[in-house]
Structures are given as C-alpha cells and as structure tokens.
Design a protein around this motif. Sequence first.
Motif, PDB file in Angstrom:
ATOM      1  N   CYS A  65       0.843  -1.205   0.000  1.00  0.00           N
ATOM      2  CA  CYS A  65       0.000   0.000   0.000  1.00  0.00           C
ATOM      3  C   CYS A  65       0.875   1.251   0.000  1.00  0.00           C
ATOM      4  O   CYS A  65       1.888   1.310   0.696  1.00  0.00           O
ATOM      5  CB  CYS A  65      -0.907  -0.031   1.234  1.00  0.00           C
ATOM      6  SG  CYS A  65      -1.888   1.467   1.477  1.00  0.00           S
ATOM      7  N   CYS A  97      -5.817   1.901  -6.846  1.00  0.00           N
ATOM      8  CA  CYS A  97      -6.761   3.002  -7.075  1.00  0.00           C
ATOM      9  C   CYS A  97      -7.090   3.074  -8.564  1.00  0.00           C
ATOM     10  O   CYS A  97      -6.200   3.000  -9.416  1.00  0.00           O
ATOM     11  CB  CYS A  97      -6.141   4.312  -6.604  1.00  0.00           C
ATOM     12  SG  CYS A  97      -7.140   5.787  -6.986  1.00  0.00           S
ATOM     13  N   ILE A 109      -3.456   0.100  -2.867  1.00  0.00           N
ATOM     14  CA  ILE A 109      -4.107   0.531  -1.632  1.00  0.00           C
ATOM     15  C   ILE A 109      -4.571  -0.692  -0.845  1.00  0.00           C
ATOM     16  O   ILE A 109      -5.049  -1.668  -1.417  1.00  0.00           O
ATOM     17  CB  ILE A 109      -5.315   1.460  -1.921  1.00  0.00           C
ATOM     18  CG1 ILE A 109      -6.199   0.877  -3.045  1.00  0.00           C
ATOM     19  CG2 ILE A 109      -4.876   2.860  -2.247  1.00  0.00           C
ATOM     20  CD1 ILE A 109      -7.431   1.688  -3.361  1.00  0.00           C
ATOM     21  N   CYS A 122      -7.306   1.752   3.425  1.00  0.00           N
ATOM     22  CA  CYS A 122      -7.219   3.002   2.670  1.00  0.00           C
ATOM     23  C   CYS A 122      -8.225   3.092   1.529  1.00  0.00           C
ATOM     24  O   CYS A 122      -8.513   4.180   1.044  1.00  0.00           O
ATOM     25  CB  CYS A 122      -5.803   3.164   2.108  1.00  0.00           C
ATOM     26  SG  CYS A 122      -4.515   3.318   3.369  1.00  0.00           S
ATOM     27  N   MET A 123      -8.744   1.972   1.049  1.00  0.00           N
ATOM     28  CA  MET A 123      -9.604   2.014  -0.137  1.00  0.00           C
ATOM     29  C   MET A 123     -10.972   2.606   0.169  1.00  0.00           C
ATOM     30  O   MET A 123     -11.545   2.396   1.231  1.00  0.00           O
ATOM     31  CB  MET A 123      -9.733   0.617  -0.732  1.00  0.00           C
ATOM     32  CG  MET A 123     -10.398  -0.396   0.161  1.00  0.00           C
ATOM     33  SD  MET A 123     -10.519  -2.024  -0.605  1.00  0.00           S
ATOM     34  CE  MET A 123      -8.780  -2.427  -0.798  1.00  0.00           C
ATOM     35  N   CYS A 161      -8.122   5.824  -3.814  1.00  0.00           N
ATOM     36  CA  CYS A 161      -7.321   6.080  -2.619  1.00  0.00           C
ATOM     37  C   CYS A 161      -7.812   7.366  -1.956  1.00  0.00           C
ATOM     38  O   CYS A 161      -8.491   8.186  -2.586  1.00  0.00           O
ATOM     39  CB  CYS A 161      -5.844   6.197  -2.997  1.00  0.00           C
ATOM     40  SG  CYS A 161      -5.461   7.643  -4.010  1.00  0.00           S
TER      41      CYS A 161
END
Length: 299
Positions: free
Chosen positions: A20, A32, A39, A43-44, A53
């Motif tokens: 990531c 992303c 990611i 974080c997604m 992202c």
Amino acid sequence: MDQAPGSPQTPAAGNGTPGCYRHPDRATGISCVRCERPICPECMVSAAVGFQCPDCVRGGSGSARTPHASAPRTIAGGTIARDPSLVTKILIGINLAIWLTALAAGRPLVDALDLVGQAFDPATGELVGVAQGEWYRLLTAMFLQEQVLHIAFNMLSLWWLGPALESALGRVRFIALYLLSGLGGSALSYLLAAQNQPSLGASGAVFGLLGATAVLMRRMNADMRPVVILLVLNLIITFGWSNIAWQAHVGGLVVGAAVAYGMVHAPRERRALVQRATCLAVLLAIVAVVWVRTLQLTG
C-alpha cells in the motif's frame, strides 16, 4: 505435486507483492482506479467502479462514496476482510497438520491418501485407486506431503502468493480458486500419468495461485516481469526434475488462470453469475476428465 518416492513505484511488501502506498508493509492486490497506486483495505474507498485512494477522493471527483456508505469490495467483488491472510494461514495449518500426522502414522496412511489411478495392493490383494471408486484421493493428495523440503517449498510458496490473492479476491473466491486448482492438477495427473504411479503434494494448487497472480497483475496493469520470470523458472524446474509430476503443475496452472480470469474480468452487473458459472464449468471439466480416465482404466 511431486511423485511419491518409490503501482510499480510502491515498495514491495516483503513477498514480491506491491505494498500500500500509505502502508508499504501491507501487501495488496488492489489499486486506485484513478492513480493506480496500490491501496490496502484500510485506505480504499468504494467508487462507482472499483476503489479510489484517500488522496484521489480528496482531489474531488465526487464519484467516490465514503467508507461508511457501503461495504467496500475487492476487485472481484469479495468482502474486504480485516485479516486478508486468514484463509492462507488456515490452509498452511491444515497442510502442516496432515504432514505431521503422516510422519507419525507412517507409510500406510500415505498409501491410503496419495493419488494413484489404479494399482495392486499386495497387503489386501485387491486393486486400489481413483479408478476403483476412491475419488477422495483427488482431494486428499492435495494436502499430503512427505519430505521436509517438499512441505517447506510448498508452504513458503503458498505464503508468498496466498495473502495478496486472498486480499484481491476475497475469502470465498480464494478458497474456490485453491481447491479447483488443486483438483485440476490431480485430474490431469490422473489422466496422463502412469496408472500405478502415486503422487502427492500441494504444488498443483500452488501453481494455480501462480497462474491467478499473473491474471490479476495483468488485470491491474502491473509490471508482469517478476511473475513471468517466476513462472518460467518454475516450469523449467517442473520439466527438468525427474521426480516431479509435471501433469499436476500444468493442470493447476491452467485451472488457476481460468478461474481467476472469470473472477476478475466478470462484468460488474453480472459478476456473481459469471463467477459461479466459471467455477461450475471448471468443476464439470474436471469431473469429465476423471470420468474419461476411469472408463479407460476400467474398460
């Protein structure tokens, strides 16, 4: 399975899989859809198509949903898990447990569980094998190893390939991929190997994961060179080492690539249907191969 005796700029996360961009130590198979940076599940952010992202979301396209609006999904439509390597760990545990059990029980257990088409058992004076109705051997042989190097190599490969695929596909799809790949390897070995040649090992399933990794990286437009090099090296070893059941490796590789292709390229509006149809078609093909070989051996 061996024959029995007798974004590219992101640092790798330690196993060759991209990490990531915000958490480089976390392997991920998802990127992303806007900037293509890898990611992790934390974080997604779910978008209309795929995931974005946090930086791209803050950039303001307005097309992304907040993390709390709906449950995020993997590239194959699976549920994002808190531990993306849980199934991989369980599979490794099962393989290790069966290996230790086989060490303790000795040769009789191995002979009862390994893959053999049809052979004469001097202990009972009868024919044994898949052709004699022992179809369970197609499955049990996938989890059976003998030598230390055999189990070590297969489990290291599973740990190296498994988490990223499990993260990208989701747990249920990853389990289907692993089992179908292993069964595909067993089926081709049953079809092409000598009928009385026993074989065993998880490498058919592992080769399926390798084929799936290639398909996934291609789908994500990632650098294909590492996986191509790994695949070529493994195929050289497969065909250059006399004590390896190459049929299982090739069968697992083909099935793994086919299943993964159906999973990651399924259209969003019919994703579940296409994925289930792919798995069913592969399973039916495996059954057909086993049926044809059984007819050959039993006449």
